[in-house]
Design an enzyme around this catalytic site. Structure first.
Site, PDB file in Angstrom:
ATOM      1  N   HIS A  98       0.850  -1.200   0.000  1.00  0.00           N
ATOM      2  CA  HIS A  98       0.000   0.000   0.000  1.00  0.00           C
ATOM      3  C   HIS A  98       0.880   1.242   0.000  1.00  0.00           C
ATOM      4  O   HIS A  98       2.024   1.207   0.446  1.00  0.00           O
ATOM      5  CB  HIS A  98      -0.955   0.018   1.194  1.00  0.00           C
ATOM      6  CG  HIS A  98      -0.274  -0.155   2.514  1.00  0.00           C
ATOM      7  ND1 HIS A  98       0.133  -1.382   2.983  1.00  0.00           N
ATOM      8  CD2 HIS A  98       0.096   0.748   3.455  1.00  0.00           C
ATOM      9  CE1 HIS A  98       0.715  -1.230   4.156  1.00  0.00           C
ATOM     10  NE2 HIS A  98       0.719   0.049   4.463  1.00  0.00           N
ATOM     11  N   HIS A 100       0.942   5.226   1.279  1.00  0.00           N
ATOM     12  CA  HIS A 100       0.334   6.252   2.142  1.00  0.00           C
ATOM     13  C   HIS A 100       0.431   7.618   1.462  1.00  0.00           C
ATOM     14  O   HIS A 100       1.488   7.969   0.918  1.00  0.00           O
ATOM     15  CB  HIS A 100       1.126   6.411   3.445  1.00  0.00           C
ATOM     16  CG  HIS A 100       1.100   5.234   4.359  1.00  0.00           C
ATOM     17  ND1 HIS A 100       0.265   5.146   5.441  1.00  0.00           N
ATOM     18  CD2 HIS A 100       1.835   4.089   4.374  1.00  0.00           C
ATOM     19  CE1 HIS A 100       0.487   4.011   6.085  1.00  0.00           C
ATOM     20  NE2 HIS A 100       1.442   3.357   5.460  1.00  0.00           N
TER      21      HIS A 100
HETATM   22  P1  AMP Z   1       1.941   0.287   7.375  1.00  0.00           P
HETATM   23  O1  AMP Z   1       2.430   0.530   8.783  1.00  0.00           O
HETATM   24  O2  AMP Z   1       2.694   1.021   6.310  1.00  0.00           O
HETATM   25  O3  AMP Z   1       1.796  -1.195   7.088  1.00  0.00           O
HETATM   26  O4  AMP Z   1       0.497   0.927   7.335  1.00  0.00           O
HETATM   27  C1  AMP Z   1      -0.663   0.289   7.738  1.00  0.00           C
HETATM   28  C2  AMP Z   1      -1.717   1.349   7.835  1.00  0.00           C
HETATM   29  O5  AMP Z   1      -2.977   0.727   7.717  1.00  0.00           O
HETATM   30  C3  AMP Z   1      -1.725   2.105   9.171  1.00  0.00           C
HETATM   31  O6  AMP Z   1      -1.594   3.502   8.909  1.00  0.00           O
HETATM   32  C4  AMP Z   1      -3.097   1.762   9.770  1.00  0.00           C
HETATM   33  O7  AMP Z   1      -3.669   2.841  10.454  1.00  0.00           O
HETATM   34  C5  AMP Z   1      -3.890   1.379   8.544  1.00  0.00           C
HETATM   35  N1  AMP Z   1      -4.994   0.452   8.764  1.00  0.00           N
HETATM   36  C6  AMP Z   1      -4.962  -0.704   9.462  1.00  0.00           C
HETATM   37  N2  AMP Z   1      -6.167  -1.307   9.426  1.00  0.00           N
HETATM   38  C7  AMP Z   1      -6.963  -0.521   8.671  1.00  0.00           C
HETATM   39  C8  AMP Z   1      -8.338  -0.589   8.259  1.00  0.00           C
HETATM   40  N3  AMP Z   1      -9.133  -1.585   8.635  1.00  0.00           N
HETATM   41  N4  AMP Z   1      -8.831   0.401   7.480  1.00  0.00           N
HETATM   42  C9  AMP Z   1      -8.030   1.441   7.103  1.00  0.00           C
HETATM   43  N5  AMP Z   1      -6.739   1.554   7.458  1.00  0.00           N
HETATM   44  C10 AMP Z   1      -6.217   0.603   8.231  1.00  0.00           C
END
Ligand code: AMP
Ligand code: ZN
Length: 135
Positions: A98, A100
Site C-alpha cells: 500500500h 500512504h
Molecule cells: P503500514 O504501517 O505502512 O503497514 O500501514 C498500515 C496502515 O494501515 C496504518 O496507517 C493503519 O492505520 C492502517 N490500517 C490498518 N487497518 C486498517 C483498516 N481496517 N482500514 C483502514 N486503514 C487501516
C-alpha cells in the site's frame, strides 16, 4: 490467507472509499496521521514493493499522483508526503502493498525526519559496486 487489505480492497469489509477502479481502491486510513491520510490498495495481493508487477507499480504511482491532486484540491493541505513501507523494520504493519498519502498542515506534529549523515567516498564506491550489478 486472511488479509485485511484484500478484504477492504475487494469490498468485503466496508471502508471510507475515495476512489475505486478495476485494480485499486483508495481509502481513508483508519488511524490517520493527519486529516485526509489516505491509502492506495491494489485489489490483488502483493506483500510489498519487491513483489509488484511493473505495470501495477506504474499504475499505482500514477494513481498516487491523481490522489495527491484530489487531496490538494479538496483539503488544501500545505504539503503532502507519499510514503510506502516494506518490512517490519521499515514500519510495515500490514503485509499487503500500500501507498500512504499524508497531507501536511502547519503544526501537525508529524515527525518524518532524520539526522543527515555523510556519504563517504569509500562507502560510495562500495555501495555502487554492490548495487549497480543488481539492476
Ligand atoms: P503500514 O504501517 O505502512 O503497514 O500501514 C498500515 C496502515 O494501515 C496504518 O496507517 C493503519 O492505520 C492502517 N490500517 C490498518 N487497518 C486498517 C483498516 N481496517 N482500514 C483502514 N486503514 C487501516
Ligand atoms: Zn492482501
Amino acid at each position: 490467507m486472511d488479509c485485511i487489505f484484500c478484504k477492504i480492497a475487494n469490498g468485503e469489509i466496508p471502508s471510507a472509499t475515495l476512489y475505486e477502479d478495476e485494480n485499486f481502491r483508495v481509502v481513508l486510513d483508519i488511524g490517520p496521521a493527519s486529516v485526509g491520510h489516505t491509502l492506495i490498495l491494489p485489489k490483488k495481493h502483493y506483500e510489498d514493493v519487491y513483489e509488484l508487477p511493473d505495470e501495477l507499480a506504474a499504475n499505482a504511482f500514477c494513481l498516487a499522483k491523481r490522489t495527491a491532486n484530489a487531496l490538494k484540491r479538496g483539503l488544501h493541505p500545505e504539503g503532502l508526503n507519499i510514503l510506502q513501507n516494506n518490512g517490519s523494520m521499515a514500519g510495515q504493519t500490514v503485509f499487503h502493498f500500500h501507498i500512504h498519502l499524508i497531507p501536511r498542515y502547519r503544526e501537525d506534529q508529524i515527525a518524518l525526519s532524520w539526522e543527515p549523515g555523510v556519504l563517504e567516498e569509500s562507502d560510495k564506491k562500495k555501495i555502487i559496486k554492490k548495487v549497480r550489478e543488481q539492476f
